[in-house]
Structures are given as structure tokens and as C-alpha cells.
Design an enzyme around this catalytic site. Sequence first.
Site: not given
Ligand code: PLP
Length: 364
Positions: A107, A170, A194
Amino acid sequence: MDAPGYVVNFGPGPAKLPHSGLLEIQKELLDYKGIGISILEMSHRSSNFIKMINNAENLVRELLAVPDNYEVIFVQGGGSSQFSAVPLKLIGLKAGKSVDYVVTGAWSAKAVEEAKKFGTINIVHSKLGNPSTWSLNPDASYVYYCANGTVHGVEFDFIPDVKRAVLVCDMFSNFLSKPVDVSKFDVIFSGAQKNVGSAGVTVVIVRDDQLRFALRESTSVLECKVQAGNSSSYNTPPCFSIYIMGLVLEWIKNNGGAAAMEKLSSIKSQMIYEITDNSHGFYICPVEPQNRSKMNIPFCIGNVKGDDALVKRFLDKAFELNMLSLKGHRSVGGIQASLYNSVTIEDVQKLAAFMKNFLEMRQL
Ligand SMILES: Cc1ncc(COP(=O)(O)O)c(C=O)c1O
């Protein structure tokens, strides 16, 4: 003893919701608090909705002791749109438009790809080691990291000291799984799906002095200043997801708050790590003990790459026993057990008993 047909969802998100919350949603679906219409049909400008969104904001503030000089906003677009919203907001804080990204997983790597469109990225390669070894750029507009790498199961158990640089986090997959000193951050963002609700709403917590700036190219809907100035309703907010999040936040509060969630997460994750670590190489967790996530536990079976036949048998058997979504992320394979707030100790005991049994059967 489980109720017949009781299914446990160990998915990485959208993830399990508290059962009491689901019952409440069911009860209120056709008639929200006696007003005669569903929350799904209610105007986001109505007084009932405004009361509900304010309540959700106040719960986030209370549960994380968010200081008064921070805005809490709820937006659409998920984590992926924050990957753009963050640089659009902050990359121009310093003239060089240069930023530091700590890349510890999939991510944060994706966030880099978006940020690259707006400036120069210094990738701080790190295995979550001591931040004093990171090659931070003193002229960076901000430092960015991901507190819990969902895919690889790596979690920071500390807030990096970035020497008063602007810090962006994040916190998607460990938000409200423990208390956090919000004052150490400039921006925190997290999806609800989550630990605090369902997909569709992203919580952004931003220090108010970071609201002043945004690149000219920024779009209004991604600008915290615009969303904060309109109480998260500059455009139609994700009403139903905010409603569900409010119920889950209430549930967290009634169950002891962030500190209680942290205690439970430690117990739950320890139950699984103990089995992998004492399985004499049958279950292999690829993450160093000091970097292990309390939320997402990845492991292989049989050998370091994972024995495909054994992994399949494990997943099939788990499915027969009503344990779902244990398959590792498509980019990693193997098994992954996600143990977010709503997953109970009993749920994890069920998985632990199955893992022990699967190991014993193998040794016979
Ligand atoms: C740590 C993390 N950051 C960002 C995201 C991205 O989120 P989205 O799918 O809502 O764009 C996720 C998705 O599971 C994630 O686990």
C-alpha cells in the site's frame, strides 16, 4: 459452543462487523429511529442525518482523544484517493516539492505511484527498523508511512520520530485498534471497513494548520479544507457507511474503547503466533517478530513458499468448519488471518484449535 451455522469471517476487509451492530442495522433499516423512513433514503441535509454524523465525529474524537486543533472529516474515495489527496494538499509545503515515503509494503508502494505525479519522491526503504537509520531528506515537504501493511502483515509498534517534519500516516488497517497520540501526526487517514465499520467512508484527521495549503491543481472534493468547512458534506457523503461506522464506534466505546481493543488484539494475535512459532516449521510466518502485525497474520504451510496442496486442504477444511476468507492476498499467497476489532477471542480460539488439529493430523 457456536450457534449452529455460526460463520467466522477472517477477511482483510471489508471485514467482520459486531453482531449487535448488524442487528441494530436490521432493526432500523426500514424505519430510522421512528421517523418512518430508512437511513438509506434520508437527506444528508436533514437534522437527523446531521445529528448522526456529528455523533460519529464526536465518537472518533472521544475514542482517540483527538486534540481540538484537529479536524475530523468523513469522505468518499477510499485509501486510494487519499494517495492523491495527500500530495495535492501537502507536497507544495516546501518549494522543492520533494517528499519522503517509507515503503514497507504494497500500500505504501501504491501511494508512491500516485505521489510521483506531483513531485519528487525519496523512497526510504525500510524493514521497519530504527528510524534513525532512515535516509530522510531535511527539505522534504512531509514524511509518509503506513502504520500497518495489510498485505504483508507488518505493523509499526511505535510512531517514528521524524524530527518535527510533517508526518502523514495511512492507518487504514489498524485505526482504533489501539490508542494513538494524534498530536504526533499532521494527517491520519483510514477506511472504516477494517476496524470501524463498512466500506465507503474514509476518516481523515488533519491538523488545522495543514488546511491552509493545497496545490492549485487540487480538486475541491479532495481538499480537507473544503470538506472540513462543509462538515463533511461538501458533496453527498457516504451516508449509510457513516451510520454503520457510528454504530461500530459506539460498540467500541461500550466495550472499553481503544485501550480495550489493544488488549484484545494482543491476546488474539499472540494465540496465532504461538502456534506458528511452535509448529516446528509447519506454519511459517515470514515476518520478523518485532514487526508482526496484530491485525493481519500471514503464514505459509509446509515450506517457505507454501505447499499448494496443503494450503488448499487447509482452506477447504476451514471453509467446511465455517471459517471464511483465510486465503492470503493474491500477490502473496498462503494464508492470512485478519483479527480486527470485531473478531472475538472465541473466533480466534476456533481458528487456533483448527490449526493445532490440522498440524497434528499431518504428523500422524
Ligand atoms: C493499509 C491500506 N491502505 C490503503 C488501502 C486502500 O484502500 P481502498 O481500497 O479503499 O482504496 C488499503 C486497502 O485495503 C489498505 O489496507
